[in-house]
Design an enzyme around this catalytic site. Structure first.
Site, PDB file in Angstrom:
ATOM      1  N   GLU A 288       1.494  -0.964   0.086  1.00 53.08           N
ATOM      2  CA  GLU A 288      -0.842   0.420   0.373  1.00 53.08           C
ATOM      3  C   GLU A 288       0.807   1.174   0.147  1.00 53.08           C
ATOM      4  O   GLU A 288       0.538   2.455   0.522  1.00 53.08           O
ATOM      5  CB  GLU A 288      -0.821  -0.253   1.100  1.00 53.08           C
ATOM      6  CG  GLU A 288      -1.400  -1.389   0.821  1.00 53.08           C
ATOM      7  CD  GLU A 288      -3.228  -0.988   1.724  1.00 53.08           C
ATOM      8  OE1 GLU A 288      -3.377   0.184   2.364  1.00 53.08           O
ATOM      9  OE2 GLU A 288      -4.060  -1.283   1.883  1.00 53.08           O
TER      10      GLU A 288
HETATM   11  C1  LIG Z   1       3.102  -9.355   0.517  1.00 51.68           C
HETATM   12  C2  LIG Z   1       2.865  -8.283  -1.246  1.00 51.68           C
HETATM   13  C3  LIG Z   1       1.096  -8.452  -1.497  1.00 51.68           C
HETATM   14  C4  LIG Z   1       0.963  -7.604  -1.571  1.00 51.68           C
HETATM   15  N1  LIG Z   1      -0.061  -7.330  -2.366  1.00 51.68           N
HETATM   16  C5  LIG Z   1      -0.382  -6.863  -3.544  1.00 51.68           C
HETATM   17  C6  LIG Z   1      -2.107  -6.639  -4.666  1.00 51.68           C
HETATM   18  O1  LIG Z   1      -2.669  -7.400  -3.581  1.00 51.68           O
HETATM   19  N2  LIG Z   1      -2.106  -5.728  -5.656  1.00 51.68           N
HETATM   20  C7  LIG Z   1      -1.078  -5.277  -5.844  1.00 51.68           C
HETATM   21  O2  LIG Z   1      -0.983  -4.563  -7.167  1.00 51.68           O
HETATM   22  N3  LIG Z   1       0.392  -5.212  -5.188  1.00 51.68           N
HETATM   23  C8  LIG Z   1       0.591  -5.562  -4.706  1.00 51.68           C
HETATM   24  N4  LIG Z   1       1.905  -5.506  -3.911  1.00 51.68           N
HETATM   25  C9  LIG Z   1       2.745  -5.299  -4.251  1.00 51.68           C
HETATM   26  C10 LIG Z   1       3.242  -3.520  -3.369  1.00 51.68           C
HETATM   27  O3  LIG Z   1       2.051  -2.071  -3.325  1.00 51.68           O
HETATM   28  C11 LIG Z   1       4.469  -3.111  -4.032  1.00 51.68           C
HETATM   29  O4  LIG Z   1       5.267  -4.080  -3.800  1.00 51.68           O
HETATM   30  C12 LIG Z   1       4.578  -2.047  -3.899  1.00 51.68           C
HETATM   31  O5  LIG Z   1       3.922  -1.057  -4.387  1.00 51.68           O
HETATM   32  C13 LIG Z   1       5.857  -1.429  -3.908  1.00 51.68           C
HETATM   33  O6  LIG Z   1       6.708  -2.125  -5.222  1.00 51.68           O
HETATM   34  P1  LIG Z   1       8.423  -2.624  -5.483  1.00 51.68           P
HETATM   35  O7  LIG Z   1       7.880  -3.751  -4.424  1.00 51.68           O
HETATM   36  O8  LIG Z   1       8.548  -3.413  -6.844  1.00 51.68           O
HETATM   37  O9  LIG Z   1       9.424  -2.198  -4.512  1.00 51.68           O
HETATM   38  P2  LIG Z   1      10.172  -0.491  -5.828  1.00 51.68           P
HETATM   39  O10 LIG Z   1       9.099   0.215  -6.638  1.00 51.68           O
HETATM   40  O11 LIG Z   1      11.351  -1.789  -6.362  1.00 51.68           O
HETATM   41  O12 LIG Z   1      10.476  -0.012  -4.382  1.00 51.68           O
HETATM   42  C14 LIG Z   1      11.775  -0.176  -4.353  1.00 51.68           C
HETATM   43  C15 LIG Z   1      11.820   1.166  -2.954  1.00 51.68           C
HETATM   44  O13 LIG Z   1      12.105   1.657  -3.294  1.00 51.68           O
HETATM   45  C16 LIG Z   1      12.213   3.232  -3.215  1.00 51.68           C
HETATM   46  N5  LIG Z   1      10.819   4.272  -3.833  1.00 51.68           N
HETATM   47  C17 LIG Z   1      10.676   3.847  -5.091  1.00 51.68           C
HETATM   48  N6  LIG Z   1      10.921   4.506  -5.449  1.00 51.68           N
HETATM   49  C18 LIG Z   1      11.246   6.332  -5.329  1.00 51.68           C
HETATM   50  C19 LIG Z   1      11.024   7.503  -4.423  1.00 51.68           C
HETATM   51  N7  LIG Z   1      10.617   8.057  -5.990  1.00 51.68           N
HETATM   52  N8  LIG Z   1      10.749   7.848  -3.507  1.00 51.68           N
HETATM   53  C20 LIG Z   1      11.289   7.339  -2.335  1.00 51.68           C
HETATM   54  N9  LIG Z   1      11.756   5.826  -2.615  1.00 51.68           N
HETATM   55  C21 LIG Z   1      11.524   5.115  -3.913  1.00 51.68           C
HETATM   56  C22 LIG Z   1      11.134   2.196  -1.922  1.00 51.68           C
HETATM   57  O14 LIG Z   1       9.579   3.158  -1.422  1.00 51.68           O
HETATM   58  C23 LIG Z   1      11.708   0.895  -1.662  1.00 51.68           C
HETATM   59  O15 LIG Z   1      11.810   1.399  -0.907  1.00 51.68           O
HETATM   60  C24 LIG Z   1       2.119  -6.372  -2.320  1.00 51.68           C
HETATM   61  C25 LIG Z   1       3.892  -6.517  -2.196  1.00 51.68           C
HETATM   62  C26 LIG Z   1       3.935  -7.089  -0.744  1.00 51.68           C
HETATM   63  C27 LIG Z   1       5.048  -7.727  -1.209  1.00 51.68           C
END
Ligand SMILES: Cc1cc2nc3c(=O)[nH]c(=O)nc-3n(C[C@H](O)[C@H](O)[C@H](O)COP(=O)(O)OP(=O)(O)OC[C@H]3O[C@@H](n4cnc5c(N)ncnc54)[C@H](O)[C@@H]3O)c2cc1C
Length: 822
Positions: free
Chosen positions: A501
């Site tokens: 989220e």
């Molecule tokens: C267990 C689990 C359940 C989930 N359930 C759902 C679901 O039901 N439906 C769905 O659609 N998604 C779901 N997600 C996805 C979740 O919303 C994403 O994992 C999340 O949005 C982050 O994306 P990412 O993991 O690819 O991290 P990335 O986007 O690769 O980010 C990596 C890091 O970089 C940081 N970062 C990225 N951009 C910036 C910025 N501009 N400034 C500062 N920091 C930044 C982030 O804060 C993070 O710490 C789920 C994820 C998990 C792990």
């Protein structure tokens, strides 16, 4: 006399700025002061003429609108347009979505505390309370977290059936569609209680009630979609999931490469207008068991089949999971908290056009839908789960630290442990107040975009600290996994809540202040809108209007910041009792400082502020802590200012104020321009930085409160599941605590006798028998001591397993082994 006049003019101006008096009244006031001195004092005519000319040179252009626009506003507007950050459509949507509530007041620099204290504070309805006392209690009794997380990696069939039968998946679905139609408060209470027992069940219940098909349909669905899906979702006949994230689009969700092409294709024997979908999603919660997928993708209409626009933008469709071409069912394994989560892929998946949520009319409006609804979900799901987890940690750790002894003392008596325990309690208080306040905001009709980001980030970050503290105080007891461990899974799963989220770093750096500064500021959004107006004359008129109010507001906040800093806010007008009045004063002071620092940052950095994430994050911290403090004070008032809770409130408050000082201090110290550093430093901290972290004596009082049963401890941890039945290790702790406390004097007598050489340490029964013989304790007391020690032995015990059992767990065959063993 000349200097008296100068100081009078200055004094009047400062007082006018402090009280936010408008330009016209300031002008009249200044004129009156000048006239008064001319008429009644001996100030020289030359001095009066000189001062009057200077005053007129300032006041006339400011008050005569046509001059002001031409000389000041117009040239500034040209510059402003160049500084204005470019906003993408998606950023604009994010800014437009949601409403502004109490957080806007915090941004004014002079919050109206009475309006916070007068704000409604709804309670659960009878039906909601009955659901909590009935089905939710029953569900919690049914849960065996170890079996669920370790042996089954799933909920047992009877739990799934119970969840569906009692409509746990339909909490947000209106009653007319067969759902429970619960308030946000009830939704929060249910999630809080379930999460205090089992994170897997908490997630399973949370997702269908958060952003997903049900929420989307309730707000945007067509009547046919609502009539068909909502009753099925409410009864659990359909299990939903929502797919947005993919391998290349995580935090930057608008970059999803997934496509939907509008085309005609044969569907169930007929040529149908529909969408051909190609997508690759991952991390999707409930996907492996879902029957209906809410899918986000970019919609294109290359052949102009539904209109002229070829690139329609992000859209959302409902895709049944048995649609040909859809690949679903395999599972990810999120950090040993095995709720259902997995990838979804689709190759040339065809759905009719009416699969679009809201029908063809809503084609391309997906992002707006998601952003609008996200603020509601974010205000409830993770803050409630964090509150449930933190309360459990607080309750269990307080009891454990009284029961567990080392060096012949309960471990909670050691100062090192006290320090950690006071933080654990203070954060629990803060999380609980914060999650209650954001849920209440939703019930009062807000779409709290900024508070929901504050709540998501801070409740999960504080909960992360709470679980770490609880683990540290429990030592090995928290580490050894098994049915007796009530902390380990929460600790393991914490990074999940940090990431989902809106990952926390992003939420803090971009969302809280990034959105907050523009949304909550009384003038910035209006100025931006005016600057972007196509009608130049109207644009200038509007811009001028808001700009001069903005300048007055900035001057007022600069002066307030300085005056409140110099006086330590002693004279700020605040409501309420003697004890908390000084808290409100401090908040008023830092609200003015935030407003002033934000204006300076926006003015000096302009569009670059968007990329200065550290500054944005720290200003966001200030806004967040002001919001958290407001929530805690509101809670304290609503609960009738219980004097016994004062130490916990005080600890949490001073911790928050110290964080505000640290964040503002870091903004000042790291501002790119030296001149701005000096300006901000001297206005915000005219006497330096004097806030202190909560003191040791306060920490001692707080940790004492956690270690014995009391109303304060009950209030802090209310709403979680505790059972006196066997199989609930926290229930056992609670049962044992009063008896352990009652037998402490007996233990002390035995210990004294040991030191005196009258008793030998070793076999308990022998020792007790001898103690009775020597009349150190009575036979009755010996019986109670033996029973209590037995309970304590069970409490401090940890689990051990046959190697085969663990090996099988690693290969996923534990259930078979368990069945065999049975
Ligand atoms: C267990 C689990 C359940 C989930 N359930 C759902 C679901 O039901 N439906 C769905 O659609 N998604 C779901 N997600 C996805 C979740 O919303 C994403 O994992 C999340 O949005 C982050 O994306 P990412 O993991 O690819 O991290 P990335 O986007 O690769 O980010 C990596 C890091 O970089 C940081 N970062 C990225 N951009 C910036 C910025 N501009 N400034 C500062 N920091 C930044 C982030 O804060 C993070 O710490 C789920 C994820 C998990 C792990």
């Amino acid at each position: 006399m000349f200097w008296v006049l100068i100081f009078s003019l200055l004094g009047f101006s400062i007082s006018a700025a402090y009280h936010g008096i408008n330009l016209l009244n300031w002008t009249l006031g200044m004129a009156l002061v000048l006239a008064g001195f001319t008429a009644f004092t001996s100030v020289s005519t030359l001095a009066i003429i000189l001062l009057s000319v200077i005053f007129a040179a300032i006041a006339v252009p400011l008050n005569v609108k046509s001059l002001r626009r031409q000389w000041l506003s117009e040239p500034f507007l040209v510059m402003y347009r160049k500084m204005l950050p470019t906003l993408s459509d998606t950023e604009q949507v994010a800014l437009d979505a949601g409403t502004v509530g109490w957080e806007g007041e915090l941004f004014t620099g002079n919050p109206d505390w009475d309006s916070l204290l007068d704000q409604q504070w709804p309670e659960l309805t009878e039906a909601e309370q009955a659901f909590l006392d009935g089905p939710v209690e029953e569900l919690c009794q049914m849960l065996n977290p170890w079996e669920i997380s370790h042996e089954l990696a799933d909920l047992p069939p009877e739990v799934w059936a119970f969840l569906k039968e009692k409509r746990f998946f339909g909490m947000i679905i209106p009653v007319e569609y067969g759902g429970l139609g619960f308030s946000a408060l009830a939704h929060r209470a249910v999630l809080q209680k379930i999460s205090s027992v089992c994170a897997v069940t908490g997630s399973t219940v949370a997702v269908p009630n958060s952003l997903g098909p049900a929420e989307l349909l309730v707000h945007y669905g067509t009547d046919e979609q609502k009539d068909y899906y909502l009753p099925r979702l409410a009864k659990g006949k359909e299990i939903p999931c929502f797919g947005l994230t993919g391998p290349t689009a995580g935090s930057d969700a608008t970059s999803i490469p997934d496509t939907g092409i509008i085309c005609k294709q044969e569907h169930k024997g007929e040529q149908v207008l529909g969408i051909r979908l190609n997508f690759d999603k991952r991390y999707i919660t409930l996907a492996p068991v879902a029957t209906i997928v809410g899918l986000a993708f970019k919609l294109y209409d290359p052949d102009g089949l539904i209109g002229d626009k070829k690139d329609l933008g992000i859209s959302v469709a409902l895709v049944p999971s048995d649609t040909p071409g859809l690949e679903i069912g395999t599972r990810h394994f999120p950090l040993n908290v095995p709720f259902h989560n997995g990838p979804i892929r689709g190759k040339d998946v065809f759905v009719p056009l009416d699969a679009l949520v809201g029908g063809a009319e809503m084609a391309g409006h997906g992002w707006r839908m998601l952003i609008e609804l996200l603020s509601v979900g974010r205000a409830i799901t993770l803050p409630s789960c964090s509150a449930g987890g933190a309360k459990l940690c607080a309750l269990a750790t307080g009891a454990y630290s009284r029961i567990r002894k080392q060096f012949n003392l309960p471990i909670g008596r050691f100062e090192g442990v006290e320090e950690v325990m006071s933080r654990l309690a203070g954060y629990t208080y803060a999380i609980s107040a914060l999650s209650r306040m954001t849920a209440t905001a939703v019930d009062l009709g807000e779409k709290p975009a900024v508070p929901s980001a504050i709540a998501k980030y801070h409740s999960t970050e504080m909960a992360r600290q709470v679980i770490n503290d609880a683990m540290d105080i429990h030592g090995g007891k928290g580490i050894i996994m098994g049915p007796r461990n009530y902390l380990g899974r929460g600790y393991q799963g914490m990074p999940i809540w940090i990431t989902v989220e809106g990952a926390n770093i992003l939420t803090r750096s971009m969302m809280i202040f990034g959105q907050g500064a523009i949304r909550c500021h009384p003038y910035v959004l209006k100025e931006m809108e005016a600057a972007r107006m196509e009608d130049e004359v109207k644009g200038l008129e509007e811009f001028d209007h808001h700009l001069f109010r903005h300048i007055g507001y900035s001057i007022s906040n600069a002066v307030r910041s300085m005056v409140l800093g110099l006086s330590f806010a002693r004279f700020a007008a605040v409501p309420t009792d003697r004890k908390t009045a000084r808290y409100y004063r401090k908040l008023t002071r830092y609200s003015a400082a935030l407003a002033f620092a934000s204006d300076v940052a926006m003015l000096s950095l302009g569009g670059k502020l968007k990329h200065k994430e550290r500054i944005s994050a720290r200003l966001g911290d200030v806004l967040s802590q002001l919001y958290i403090c407001s929530a805690m004070l509101k809670r304290y008032e609503i609960q009738g200012r219980p004097a016994a809770d004062q130490p916990i409130l005080a600890w949490a408050f001073h911790d928050a104020i110290y964080k505000i000082q640290t964040a503002l201090g870091s903004v000042v110290d790291n501002f790119p321009s030296r001149a701005v550093r000096i300006l901000l430093g001297s206005f915000i901290f005219p006497f330096g930085r004097h806030e202190r972290q909560p003191g040791d004596r306060l920490g001692h009082k707080v940790s004492q409160l956690m270690m014995s049963p009391s109303d304060t401890r009950n209030r802090l941890t209310d709403g979680i599941f505790i059972s006196a039945d066997a199989g609930n290790p926290v229930g056992l702790l609670e049962k044992a605590l009063p008896r352990v406390i009652a037998t402490e004097p007996l233990e002390r007598r035995l210990h004294k006798a040991e030191i005196a050489g009258e008793l030998e340490a070793g076999d308990l029964q022998n020792q007790l028998r001898k103690a009775v013989t020597l009349s150190i304790i009575t036979a009755e007391e010996a019986k109670e001591l033996a029973a209590v020690r037995e309970m304590v032995a069970e409490i401090i015990a940890v689990d051990d397993f046959e190697s085969d059992y663990l090996r099988m767990a690693a290969s996923g065959k534990t259930q078979a082994v368990a069945d065999q063993a049975a």
